[in-house]
Write a protein that holds these residues in place. Structure first.
Motif, PDB file in Angstrom:
ATOM      1  N   THR A 199     -33.400 -17.138 -28.399  1.00 46.11           N
ATOM      2  CA  THR A 199     -32.479 -17.882 -27.541  1.00 46.11           C
ATOM      3  C   THR A 199     -33.123 -18.288 -26.220  1.00 46.11           C
ATOM      4  O   THR A 199     -32.798 -19.322 -25.657  1.00 46.11           O
ATOM      5  N   ARG A 222     -18.629 -17.788 -26.194  1.00 50.22           N
ATOM      6  CA  ARG A 222     -19.233 -16.512 -25.834  1.00 50.22           C
ATOM      7  C   ARG A 222     -18.702 -15.407 -26.740  1.00 50.22           C
ATOM      8  O   ARG A 222     -17.481 -15.284 -26.929  1.00 50.22           O
ATOM      9  N   LEU A 255     -24.753 -21.467 -26.895  1.00 49.13           N
ATOM     10  CA  LEU A 255     -24.978 -21.397 -25.449  1.00 49.13           C
ATOM     11  C   LEU A 255     -24.071 -22.368 -24.706  1.00 49.13           C
ATOM     12  O   LEU A 255     -24.108 -23.579 -24.933  1.00 49.13           O
ATOM     13  N   LEU A 265     -27.438 -17.163 -31.444  1.00 49.60           N
ATOM     14  CA  LEU A 265     -26.760 -17.475 -30.184  1.00 49.60           C
ATOM     15  C   LEU A 265     -27.156 -18.836 -29.623  1.00 49.60           C
ATOM     16  O   LEU A 265     -26.402 -19.456 -28.868  1.00 49.60           O
ATOM     17  N   ASN A 266     -28.350 -19.317 -30.009  1.00 52.89           N
ATOM     18  CA  ASN A 266     -28.797 -20.602 -29.464  1.00 52.89           C
ATOM     19  C   ASN A 266     -27.786 -21.718 -29.736  1.00 52.89           C
ATOM     20  O   ASN A 266     -27.692 -22.667 -28.971  1.00 52.89           O
ATOM     21  N   GLY A 326     -23.230 -13.915 -22.539  1.00 53.74           N
ATOM     22  CA  GLY A 326     -22.589 -13.341 -23.726  1.00 53.74           C
ATOM     23  C   GLY A 326     -21.116 -13.052 -23.536  1.00 53.74           C
ATOM     24  O   GLY A 326     -20.429 -12.712 -24.500  1.00 53.74           O
ATOM     25  N   LEU A 337     -27.440 -12.282 -18.515  1.00 57.42           N
ATOM     26  CA  LEU A 337     -27.156 -12.097 -19.936  1.00 57.42           C
ATOM     27  C   LEU A 337     -25.696 -11.721 -20.155  1.00 57.42           C
ATOM     28  O   LEU A 337     -25.055 -12.184 -21.108  1.00 57.42           O
ATOM     29  N   GLY A 376     -27.081 -11.417 -32.327  1.00 54.68           N
ATOM     30  CA  GLY A 376     -27.374 -12.557 -31.462  1.00 54.68           C
ATOM     31  C   GLY A 376     -28.398 -13.540 -31.990  1.00 54.68           C
ATOM     32  O   GLY A 376     -28.794 -14.467 -31.274  1.00 54.68           O
ATOM     33  N   HIS A 383     -26.366  -7.984 -29.451  1.00 56.74           N
ATOM     34  CA  HIS A 383     -27.722  -8.016 -28.920  1.00 56.74           C
ATOM     35  C   HIS A 383     -28.145  -9.466 -28.739  1.00 56.74           C
ATOM     36  O   HIS A 383     -27.570 -10.379 -29.346  1.00 56.74           O
ATOM     37  N   TYR A 384     -29.121  -9.645 -27.882  1.00 58.66           N
ATOM     38  CA  TYR A 384     -29.706 -10.967 -27.608  1.00 58.66           C
ATOM     39  C   TYR A 384     -31.141 -10.935 -28.142  1.00 58.66           C
ATOM     40  O   TYR A 384     -31.858  -9.964 -27.909  1.00 58.66           O
ATOM     41  N   ASN A 385     -31.545 -11.993 -28.836  1.00 59.03           N
ATOM     42  CA  ASN A 385     -32.952 -12.108 -29.223  1.00 59.03           C
ATOM     43  C   ASN A 385     -33.627 -13.034 -28.225  1.00 59.03           C
ATOM     44  O   ASN A 385     -33.467 -14.259 -28.298  1.00 59.03           O
ATOM     45  N   VAL A 386     -34.382 -12.475 -27.324  1.00 54.10           N
ATOM     46  CA  VAL A 386     -34.882 -13.357 -26.255  1.00 54.10           C
ATOM     47  C   VAL A 386     -35.905 -14.358 -26.763  1.00 54.10           C
ATOM     48  O   VAL A 386     -36.046 -15.439 -26.210  1.00 54.10           O
TER      49      VAL A 386
END
Lengths: 442, 462, 462, 442
Positions: free
Chosen positions: C257, C241, C237, C233-234, C112, C108, C230, C251-254
């Motif tokens: 993304t 970055r 990718l 973020l998709n 990022g 990650l 985030g 933050h990342y939204n799993v």
């Protein structure tokens, strides 16, 4: 309010049971049983009920008693990696917990899936018709023989099969032939495949069905299938060809070599190695449509004029035709066919061809490595191989196999000095270990 | 909303010879098949599944099919990767599988009152064939030349087809007035040519053959064997055992009696149990406790008929059957039968259709009288339930053979009864137009058979 | 066909004190809950599931929600019983979990462009709160007294709520004419009180903030930090970055993304990445390679904010995210973004609605013009697809925020476009009456809020 | 025809991609990206793509590096046997792969399931309203504090919590309180539960929320909850009670002891031990309805007059109310709530009560056995216990825990000479082994 049923899967509360008994007008459940005393049983089997957790633990313990071996085993039962999506989709309750599609209006999903499976087999075999499953390759071969018995006008009763044939397949075939007063005879093999010249000498009016397979039980590819087809054609015998759904993805189309019927195994897609559980292929030319054993799904229309699917030509089947049915099969392997179809869809034609090509390449590569070892020769047969090949060992083969097992590898011992080794995507990465174990024990 | 065929969603053609490790004359030129992405595959089969009835969707009261709930945990038990071994493993390295096979053989023998069991037959009909081949081998071994198998007219179609497959002539036994075997007719039917009588008990209208002891005597006196079709064993669990009734050989339908999922047509498993005298004829190999040392071993029965499956049958299904039997135990098995019989009797009480015979056990054949049973069934679909088996057995006119099994509760049975009654009382027009709340309207089955189109290739140009 | 509530199918009341090992004054008298059998439970939830849209049923183009296919194998990976350990295990005995945590942190961070990552936040909003708390701790540590967080008007609602939860005042930044951040407005908004600017990039109408470098400069010059939401973020990718753009924390939204299933509302996971300067403030514990010996160890960052979850976050979800990243690798990640952007642009081209801003990336906000976007959406349901997010963001009137993601193909997008166009062109009456091919017709949401009935207990007497 | 996407989950064939680009009017995918060069990235993360089989193997190898221990661990995260049916039903794609129910007409299934979950919590807590999930017990406690801050009119800013509290819970609470300018203070414990007299001395106008829990972090049952409730009531503080869904099945109803809010953990149903993944309970009195954090599902009607379900009172939520929302929560634990509800349904009230009673009995029984060992005293606290209890060991506790780990058992070391041991149905059958290990290491 409380529920104290013996079976955890009955929902009846005590009150409900009482109300239902009252509605029927009996005192208790016993009163509903009409079993005379002399043959009544007290229910004591001595089977202790266990919780689901206890059973999961118990069975896990039992299965852990299987040795942890890397299997290089084949000879009719093959493992390929089954993508996870196959499990997840086939396990959907609407598929798994449904019955045979007697009410097509509420069974369109499974019917369409089976129709698609049939279609994939039509593409793979080049034949006109494929049924939606038999139990396995062996029973499919038996059914082919009884079909031959019904459709051929030869004067004879002989089913001619290769001298080298999976023993189980032969034994099942004998049982089907027995009922139809047919006898099973063999033709010789030369270097792992049919001795076509000897076969030509043997072929004649007494042969009802001629069976060949490619790959053969020793993993060799037949190189003269068209010639065998011609022989069958000339003598009026049905030409039944045995193969495997992965091999069919690349091998010459059965239709193109004159096959009347294709039988074999499709469980190499969709199923893990499962102690021999299979999925029998049965495909044939249009001429035999009304003689096909097993279920067929056909396209039709519903009252709105929309395409719809249904089981069809059921007058061939036992529940309609009784003793004049084309087979006694009722429950088949529908869900396994669904699994195979999903697996095939997941691979697509590219993936299938890649998988099949690897079956050739990996077998060749492993044979070459074993050939390099002292005390072993491989492949014994000078043929193209698919997944598996025979190895000659100077030492007694059973002892070598046992020693390999002690090293953690399983191979077949098929004769005094012959081993057979099968490689697929599941064990290809373990060939280093196998070769090292061979070096160790030879 | 129709789901397109996979082929309609897109196919690809691969040049097989390009990059092939095989010579051209051994390979096909090309391969054309659907090439969906994984998400497309997931959607396709998810949507298809949503157009399919299942026991997890609601009652499935097909008479003689015994569609009961398939406990989910049995799937997990069968999914154990340690169980997924190759059948050609040495017995030494497959002790786990052999142990489970042995335990299941023993449990089934107990349940059937039999002495020896094979697990090899991959379905009920395969079990029948196995049992009849064993019968045949037994007679041949004893020098008996017997060419006939006697089967009641109301028996499952597989019985007839099985006898024929094994090379026997079928002697059909008409049903007695009370729906059961007529002893006089039986006396007349059996004789020196009789290899066996195949019987279901309770029979296909749910009636227990009360004269089973006499029936057995008649058949045995004639030198025949008594075959038990296990399709209706669910009604007898813990209440009566075929072996105690004089049956010599039987098969078990594990998806019926032991709740393994039917999978839309299979895989099933059809273990066969026999009395001691017939044990030497069972298929090879069987499994027993090792004669020396500990553990289990495979062995070939002395006069085995050979094989009825290429390997060890439908293994994953057998595991589930073992788990189910273990879950229920003595009390559960007996209660399953009790509740199955209770449910059938309650439902029969609740419907407006006539039920001609009785007292029945786990299933009953109602008659639609002057209505068409198949039409009534189609209309039932509109009321959100699955209808029973229709127009069979023939001894009941316009039969609706109904088997709710033990898993339905009172309210579920009441719903089912309401669907029965509404459909039965509906107008001819409504029945003709049914179903109309289903994924597909009434399907032209005659047309499907007249012009068979059995693959997407056959649809080309549509 | 409505499925009754579990409670309507039957409840049982248990006398808790009977047989209780506890004294009466510590126990309740009785407990009343549904008591379905397992088959009834299976049917209940199977039927409920059949009344529910899902990504496995068809397109789910909710803008800013990134509903993409959840690869099935990731479920199997997460179901490994060896991964299911207790969080209080010693590091020594949980090396497997620590290794996977470490690997995911590293992946990650790479994706990022960040220096350090925590996996603890159990959802995207929790990640936001974590990031803002880290920001706050950073400022406090440096003696900065800053009370405001600047947020564009078009930002996700969580940004505002998060800032408030962390005790900040929100300064709302109006969108520029082109739908992007207006640099002058930003200059005016930031100052000595600015703790951070929270920004989504591409923003919530899919526009890349081209002036990101200038934006970062303005915020940093004012002494603020730059927070990256985030959610989108998709679209970036492998293409850009956040760390390279000057963002300090993200933050990342799993589930957005990295394709972990959304589960009808969660569980998600919202890992947070930060630049080196902020790493000491991350939640405790983090995982690193062991400083002595081999393996991995937990450690407490020097100036940690403490914790944002009782344990290690939504572990099973994190495993799936790891598996997804591993499956795609560099090429797959970059291609996911490429196809997501291709699909959004293709779909926008195909629909008859206006799309006011551009060039957009992975999503676009079409406008329903003088139609009610919510009504158009309801009508789309009748055409067998799921509609986009409606009436948000507000800068587009009657917005239909649409994000097809990379998993749809051309034909699926064409179907979606057709549904858009048919609904958009339909009559007012049809829109008002929609939906009418769904499990429920239009639901009275106003009534639900006016007279809240939030449990079956509240329905008593109905 | 061929598909060569980087991601296996995009369906585009090369032809389709070309056609779509043409429709848009651009040359290639790059042309669609509007990222200025200085901040563009070349895509090189150094992450090698792997096949699903490789990843399954890789992760299996990684997870196998966790030691094979029997865990007697609790302190807020508990494992009970999860019936297989929970997995099979919750894993249905329509549940697992759906989003928050923004279009209720096509989300009735999940909405009803969540409505049922809320109803079960209403029964278990005796309160009027339960939301359809928070992340875990710790964040639910934090949300309770911010609710207290909004609804209480006390002059103070103190959240009063037990001195002995799960450290993670305290730390999370601090973070929530920080933003609302509240401070967390503690009240003393006496023998594992609240020292109610000391608490009475401490209670006052400055307290916004008074938090107690039962069972406590040490597994003890509070015996004077009603008195604590009265204290809160008298001082105008919100009384928040922490518990656990299994304990709630038998313990006195929170409503009956005056709880205003119940928080805690429901993930002990439906989830295996999963490294701390949880399911936060949040229930409260009707008075606070419009201050509830998180999602609420309500019953309504559809246009046909049929009952239907929908998310409701959304004006509390961040996507509507933004910075004035009751919480910033968006994605919650809906699917975990579904699992817990299925698990509860599978158990029924009988099963739940049995499970809870075993939590009391098994803890007592194990404590008694450990008490019998020399060098150990258990339970340390003279209370009723639920699942877990504290053990005094003469030797240093961390060393004992380490020795036990070497024997294959995990327990908590919570102080110099204190261990904590948790027993549930999952490890109850391994207590012989634990006791033997204790004997070995003491």
């Amino acid at each position: 309010m409380s529920r104290a049923n013996g079976t955890p899967y009955a929902p009846h509360t005590d009150e409900e049971t009482a109300a239902m008994l009252a509605a029927i007008g009996v005192e208790d459940e016993e009163a509903l049983f009409d079993i005379p005393d002399p043959v009544a049983f007290d229910g004591d089997f001595g089977i202790e009920p266990r919780t689901e957790r206890e059973i999961r633990d118990e069975c896990a313990r039992i299965f852990a008693r299987n040795d942890d071996l890397t299997e290089f085993l084949g000879r009719g039962h093959y493992g390929h990696y089954v993508p996870s999506v196959v499990d997840h989709l086939a396990d959907r309750a609407e598929f798994l917990t449904s019955y045979t599609q007697y009410q097509p209006e509420v069974s369109q999903g499974f019917l369409q899936a089976l129709f698609e499976y049939q279609s994939m087999l039509v593409e793979l075999t080049g034949l006109d018709v494929a049924n939606c499953s038999m139990y396995d390759a062996a029973t499919a071969l038996g059914e082919a023989a009884t079909l031959a018995d019904r459709v051929r006008s030869t004067s004879g009763d002989v089913v001619l099969v290769p001298e080298q044939l999976r023993e189980g397949k032969r034994a099942v075939l004998e049982n089907y032939c027995d009922g139809a007063d047919m006898t099973v005879e063999t033709y010789p093999m030369a270097d792992g495949t049919a001795d076509v010249d000897a076969l030509a000498d043997r072929a004649g009016d007494d042969v009802v069905m001629l069976y060949a397979e490619s790959p053969t039980v020793r993993g060799c590819l037949e190189e003269r299938l068209a010639a065998i087809g011609d022989l069958a054609d000339e003598t009026g015998a049905l030409f039944a060809l045995g193969s495997d759904v992965v091999a069919l993805s690349v091998l010459e189309s059965p239709a193109s070599v004159g096959a009347d019927v294709v039988v074999g195994e499709a469980g190499s897609l969709g199923l893990p190695t499962s102690y021999g559980m299979g999925l029998g292929i049965f495909a044939c030319r249009d001429d035999f449509l009304r003689q096909v054993p097993g279920r067929l799904v056909g396209a039709s229309e519903d009252a709105n004029g929309d395409r719809a699917y249904t089981l069809t030509l059921q007058t061939r089947e036992q529940h309609i035709r009784k003793e004049r049915a084309t087979s006694n099969i009722c429950t088949n392997q529908a869900w396994v066919a669904l699994r195979a179809a999903i697996h095939a869809a997941t691979l697509g034609p590219d993936g299938l061809v890649d998988l099949a090509n690897d079956c050739v390449r990996d077998a060749e590569a492993l044979a070459a490595r074993i050939e390099g070892l002292s005390g072993a020769t491989a492949p014994v047969h000078d043929r193209h191989h698919f997944r598996e090949f025979v190895v000659h060992v100077d030492q007694p083969a059973p002892a070598v196999a046992e020693d390999l097992e002690a090293e953690g590898f399983a191979v077949h011992a098929i004769d005094d000095h012959l081993l057979q080794v099968c490689v697929t995507d599941l064990n290809a990465e373990r060939t280093d270990g196998l070769v090292a174990a061979f070096e160790e024990v030879l | 909303v129709r789901e397109p065929l996979l082929s309609e969603k897109g196919q690809a053609t691969v040049d097989v010879r390009e990059g092939s490790p095989l010579p051209d004359d051994l390979t096909r030129e090309e391969l054309t098949l659907p090439n969906p992405s994984e998400p497309e595959t997931a959607r396709h089969y998810t949507r298809l599944s949503q157009m399919n009835w299942a026991i997890d969707a609601g009652p499935y009261p097909l008479g003689s099919c015994t569609m009961k709930y398939n406990p989910k945990f049995t799937e997990d038990v069968a999914a154990d990767p340690n169980a997924a071994v190759h059948p050609d493993r040495s017995a030494r390295s497959a002790q786990g599988n052999l142990e489970l096979q042995y335990r299941l053989q023993e449990a089934l023998a107990d349940i059937g009152g039999m002495d020896a069991v094979t697990l090899q037959p991959p379905a009920g009909a395969a079990g029948e064939l196995t049992g009849i081949l064993v019968t045949k081998a037994y007679h041949e071994h004893h020098g008996n030349d017997r060419s006939e198998v006697v089967i009641p007219a109301s028996a499952h179609g597989t019985n007839f087809a099985t006898a024929a497959t094994a090379g026997y002539e079928v002697v059909e036994l008409p049903s007695g007035e009370d729906g059961r075997v007529d002893l006089e007719a039986l006396e007349a039917a059996v004789g020196d040519d009789t290899a066996a009588l195949m019987l279901t008990n309770p029979n296909t209208v749910g009636l227990f053959e009360r004269d089973i002891t006499e029936i057995a005597e008649i058949v045995h006196d004639a030198g025949g064997l008594l075959y038990y079709d296990g399709a209706n064993l669910n009604a007898l669990l813990g209440r009566g055992r075929p072996g105690d009734m004089g049956f010599d050989v039987m098969h078990y339908n594990v998806h019926k009696t032991f709740a393994t999922p039917h999978g839309g047509g299979g895989p099933g498993a059809g273990p066969v149990g026999v009395v001691d005298e017939l044990a030497p004829f069972l298929p090879t190999p069987r499994v027993r406790e090792a004669e020396t040392g500990s553990g289990y071993e495979r062995f070939e029965p002395d006069r085995t008929i050979g094989r009825v499956h290429g390997f060890a049958g439908n293994w994953l299904v057998l595991i589930k059957a073992y788990a189910y039997v273990a879950r229920l135990g003595d009390e559960g098995l007996a209660d399953a039968a009790a509740k199955a019989v209770l449910n059938a009797n309650y439902l029969a009480e609740r419907i407006d259709l006539d039920v001609p015979f009785g007292p029945f056990h786990h299933e009953f054949a109602a008659t639609a009288g002057d209505r068409d049973a198949a039409d009534v069934a189609k209309r039932m679909l509109d009321f959100g339930v699955h209808p029973p088996t229709t127009k069979w057995p023939e001894m009941v006119p316009e039969a609706m053979l109904t088997e709710p099994t033990e898993i339905e509760g009172q309210s579920s049975l009441d719903d089912l009864a309401e669907a029965f009654n509404l459909a039965y009382a509906d107008t001819d027009e409504a029945l003709d137009a049914a179903p109309n709340r289903t994924a597909a309207a009434r399907i032209d089955q005659v047309g499907a058979a007249r012009d068979p189109r059995l693959s997407w290739q056959a649809l080309d140009g549509e």
